[in-house]
Design a protein around this motif. Structure first.
Motif, PDB file in Angstrom:
ATOM      1  N   LYS A  43       0.757  -1.124   0.190  1.00 47.47           N
ATOM      2  CA  LYS A  43      -0.007  -0.015  -0.031  1.00 47.47           C
ATOM      3  C   LYS A  43       1.047   1.215  -0.116  1.00 47.47           C
ATOM      4  N   ASN A  44       0.865   2.060  -0.701  1.00 45.31           N
ATOM      5  CA  ASN A  44       1.537   3.161  -1.211  1.00 45.31           C
ATOM      6  C   ASN A  44       0.614   4.474  -0.789  1.00 45.31           C
ATOM      7  N   ARG A  45       1.199   5.159   0.343  1.00 42.50           N
ATOM      8  CA  ARG A  45       0.374   6.487   0.677  1.00 42.50           C
ATOM      9  C   ARG A  45       1.226   7.497   0.788  1.00 42.50           C
ATOM     10  N   TYR A  46       1.327   8.723   0.022  1.00 44.13           N
ATOM     11  CA  TYR A  46       1.720   9.961   0.133  1.00 44.13           C
ATOM     12  C   TYR A  46       1.041  10.859   0.767  1.00 44.13           C
ATOM     13  N   ILE A  47       1.505  11.224   1.819  1.00 40.90           N
ATOM     14  CA  ILE A  47       0.832  12.169   2.779  1.00 40.90           C
ATOM     15  C   ILE A  47       1.761  13.354   2.874  1.00 40.90           C
ATOM     16  N   GLY A  48       1.144  14.365   3.995  1.00 43.81           N
ATOM     17  CA  GLY A  48       1.863  15.678   3.925  1.00 43.81           C
ATOM     18  C   GLY A  48       2.953  15.907   4.970  1.00 43.81           C
ATOM     19  N   GLY A  49       3.107  17.109   5.137  1.00 43.35           N
ATOM     20  CA  GLY A  49       3.044  18.212   4.436  1.00 43.35           C
ATOM     21  C   GLY A  49       1.830  17.972   3.121  1.00 43.35           C
ATOM     22  N   GLU A  50       2.337  18.526   2.129  1.00 45.09           N
ATOM     23  CA  GLU A  50       1.274  18.551   1.054  1.00 45.09           C
ATOM     24  C   GLU A  50       2.127  17.853  -0.449  1.00 45.09           C
ATOM     25  N   PRO A  51       1.855  16.544  -0.639  1.00 45.00           N
ATOM     26  CA  PRO A  51       2.506  15.877  -1.732  1.00 45.00           C
ATOM     27  C   PRO A  51       2.138  16.303  -3.098  1.00 45.00           C
ATOM     28  N   LEU A  52       0.993  17.223  -3.376  1.00 46.74           N
ATOM     29  CA  LEU A  52       0.946  17.726  -4.623  1.00 46.74           C
ATOM     30  C   LEU A  52       1.932  18.996  -5.055  1.00 46.74           C
ATOM     31  N   LYS A  54       2.930  -1.407 -10.498  1.00 42.65           N
ATOM     32  CA  LYS A  54       3.579  -2.619 -10.011  1.00 42.65           C
ATOM     33  C   LYS A  54       2.619  -3.084  -9.008  1.00 42.65           C
ATOM     34  N   GLY A  55       1.424  -2.796  -9.226  1.00 44.75           N
ATOM     35  CA  GLY A  55       0.465  -3.583  -8.429  1.00 44.75           C
ATOM     36  C   GLY A  55      -0.007  -2.967  -7.055  1.00 44.75           C
ATOM     37  N   LEU A  56       0.507  -1.733  -6.578  1.00 44.60           N
ATOM     38  CA  LEU A  56       0.244  -1.214  -5.314  1.00 44.60           C
ATOM     39  C   LEU A  56      -1.097  -0.865  -5.143  1.00 44.60           C
ATOM     40  N   ASN A  57      -1.639  -0.784  -4.050  1.00 42.18           N
ATOM     41  CA  ASN A  57      -2.731   0.227  -3.775  1.00 42.18           C
ATOM     42  C   ASN A  57      -2.244   1.528  -3.330  1.00 42.18           C
ATOM     43  N   THR A  58      -2.848   2.388  -3.915  1.00 44.54           N
ATOM     44  CA  THR A  58      -2.356   3.631  -4.016  1.00 44.54           C
ATOM     45  C   THR A  58      -3.448   4.731  -3.430  1.00 44.54           C
ATOM     46  N   ARG A  59      -2.777   5.602  -2.361  1.00 40.18           N
ATOM     47  CA  ARG A  59      -3.666   6.649  -1.896  1.00 40.18           C
ATOM     48  C   ARG A  59      -2.686   7.936  -1.860  1.00 40.18           C
ATOM     49  N   LEU A  60      -3.557   9.063  -1.992  1.00 46.05           N
ATOM     50  CA  LEU A  60      -2.739  10.472  -1.785  1.00 46.05           C
ATOM     51  C   LEU A  60      -3.746  11.127  -0.567  1.00 46.05           C
ATOM     52  N   SER A  61      -2.932  11.674   0.601  1.00 51.42           N
ATOM     53  CA  SER A  61      -3.737  12.571   1.171  1.00 51.42           C
ATOM     54  C   SER A  61      -3.295  13.988   1.024  1.00 51.42           C
ATOM     55  N   THR A  62      -4.371  14.807   0.882  1.00 49.11           N
ATOM     56  CA  THR A  62      -3.812  16.254   0.325  1.00 49.11           C
ATOM     57  C   THR A  62      -5.110  17.033   1.210  1.00 49.11           C
ATOM     58  N   ASN A  63      -4.435  18.329   1.499  1.00 54.99           N
ATOM     59  CA  ASN A  63      -5.458  19.122   2.046  1.00 54.99           C
ATOM     60  C   ASN A  63      -6.349  19.651   0.931  1.00 54.99           C
ATOM     61  N   GLY A  64      -6.199  19.434  -0.143  1.00 53.75           N
ATOM     62  CA  GLY A  64      -7.189  19.857  -1.356  1.00 53.75           C
ATOM     63  C   GLY A  64      -6.816  21.158  -2.056  1.00 53.75           C
ATOM     64  N   ILE A  65      -6.144  22.151  -1.580  1.00 54.06           N
ATOM     65  CA  ILE A  65      -5.766  23.504  -2.171  1.00 54.06           C
ATOM     66  C   ILE A  65      -5.148  23.302  -3.358  1.00 54.06           C
ATOM     67  N   LEU A  66      -4.507  22.297  -3.637  1.00 51.74           N
ATOM     68  CA  LEU A  66      -3.757  22.482  -4.975  1.00 51.74           C
ATOM     69  C   LEU A  66      -4.474  21.360  -5.887  1.00 51.74           C
ATOM     70  N   LEU A  67      -5.393  20.628  -5.522  1.00 52.07           N
ATOM     71  CA  LEU A  67      -6.093  19.727  -6.353  1.00 52.07           C
ATOM     72  C   LEU A  67      -7.155  20.459  -7.385  1.00 52.07           C
ATOM     73  N   THR A  68      -6.476  20.772  -8.323  1.00 53.41           N
ATOM     74  CA  THR A  68      -7.409  21.309  -9.512  1.00 53.41           C
ATOM     75  C   THR A  68      -7.937  20.244 -10.293  1.00 53.41           C
ATOM     76  N   LYS A  69      -8.827  20.375 -11.277  1.00 58.49           N
ATOM     77  CA  LYS A  69      -9.375  19.583 -12.062  1.00 58.49           C
ATOM     78  C   LYS A  69      -8.284  18.937 -12.926  1.00 58.49           C
ATOM     79  N   GLU A  70      -7.314  19.731 -13.636  1.00 58.02           N
ATOM     80  CA  GLU A  70      -6.248  19.268 -14.160  1.00 58.02           C
ATOM     81  C   GLU A  70      -5.576  18.426 -13.499  1.00 58.02           C
ATOM     82  N   LYS A  71      -5.219  18.716 -12.322  1.00 52.90           N
ATOM     83  CA  LYS A  71      -4.160  17.916 -11.576  1.00 52.90           C
ATOM     84  C   LYS A  71      -5.096  16.475 -11.175  1.00 52.90           C
TER      85      LYS A  71
END
Length: 192
Positions: free
Chosen positions: A33-42, A57-74
C-alpha cells in the motif's frame, strides 16, 4: 495545522531520483500500500510519475492532500493511478477551520474537491478528522454534511498531544479525554 502529527523536518527530500529510490526499496521489501501524505504531496512535480510507477507495480495507492492544490487538471493527471484520496475536514465552521488550519474557506475547498473527485473519477474518498476540544461540538453537523457528499469512509482520530510539531505546544488548546472521544464517536455512530 495547529495539531500536526508530523515531526519537525530538518531536511526536505524534493528530487525524483531519491523519492523513486525510496519507493523502489520499499516495494522490494514488501510494500503493498503506497500512501503519499503531508505536508502537501501535490507540491511534488513528479508525484504523478511516482504514483503511476507504484500503481503499475500493483500497489494500492492513496494520496492525502489538504485539497488546496487539487485542481481538475491535477486530478486528471493522477486519477488513473489512485485507488483513494484522503482529505482533512474538521468542521463546517470556517472560522474554526481558519483558527485550526490557517486556511480561508477550508470547508468550501474540501467540499468542492470531494464533489470534483466524485464527478471525475471512481477514486475512493476518505475524510480524516482530528477530534479535539474546539470541534467536538461541531461533529454532528459535519457528519450530516459528509453524508450529503457521499464519501466512502470517515476516520475520526483523537487529538494526541504527545507527538508532532503542532500537537505538543497545543496540548491545553485541544486535548480531550478518551471518555469524551468515545462518547462523540458513539453519538456519531448512532446517527445512522
Amino acid at each position: 495545522c495547529a495539531y500536526c502529527i508530523s515531526p519537525e523536518k530538518y531536511e526536505e527530500i524534493t528530487d525524483y531520483e531519491t523519492h523513486k529510490a525510496i519507493q523502489d526499496q520499499m516495494i522490494a521489501t514488501g510494500l503493498t500500500k503506497n500512501r503519499y501524505i503531508g505536508g502537501e504531496p501535490l507540491l511534488l512535480p513528479h508525484l504523478p510519475k511516482l504514483k503511476k510507477e507504484a500503481k503499475e507495480k500493483g500497489l494500492n495507492t492513496r494520496l492525502s492532500t489538504n485539497g488546496i492544490l487539487l485542481t481538475k487538471e491535477k486530478l486528471i493527471e493522477i486519477r488513473d493511478y489512485l485507488d483513494s484520496m484522503a482529505l482533512p475536514y474538521e468542521s463546517c465552521n470556517d472560522e474554526l477551520n481558519r483558527s485550526i488550519r490557517g486556511t480561508i474557506n477550508h470547508s468550501e475547498i474540501v467540499s468542492s474537491r470531494i464533489k470534483t473527485i466524485r464527478e471525475m473519477s471512481d477514486i475512493g474518498v476518505l475524510v480524516n478528522t482530528c477530534v479535539h476540544k474546539e470541534n467536538i461540538n461541531e461533529l454532528e453537523k459535519l457528519a450530516y454534511h459528509l453524508e450529503t457528499l457521499g464519501i466512502d469512509h470517515w476516520k475520526l482520530r483523537m487529538f494526541n498531544s504527545s507527538s508532532g510539531r503542532g500537537a505538543v505546544p497545543n496540548k491545553n488548546r485541544f486535548e480531550i479525554s478518551e471518555e469524551q472521544f468515545f462518547e462523540i464517536v458513539d453519538h456519531i455512530k448512532s446517527l445512522g
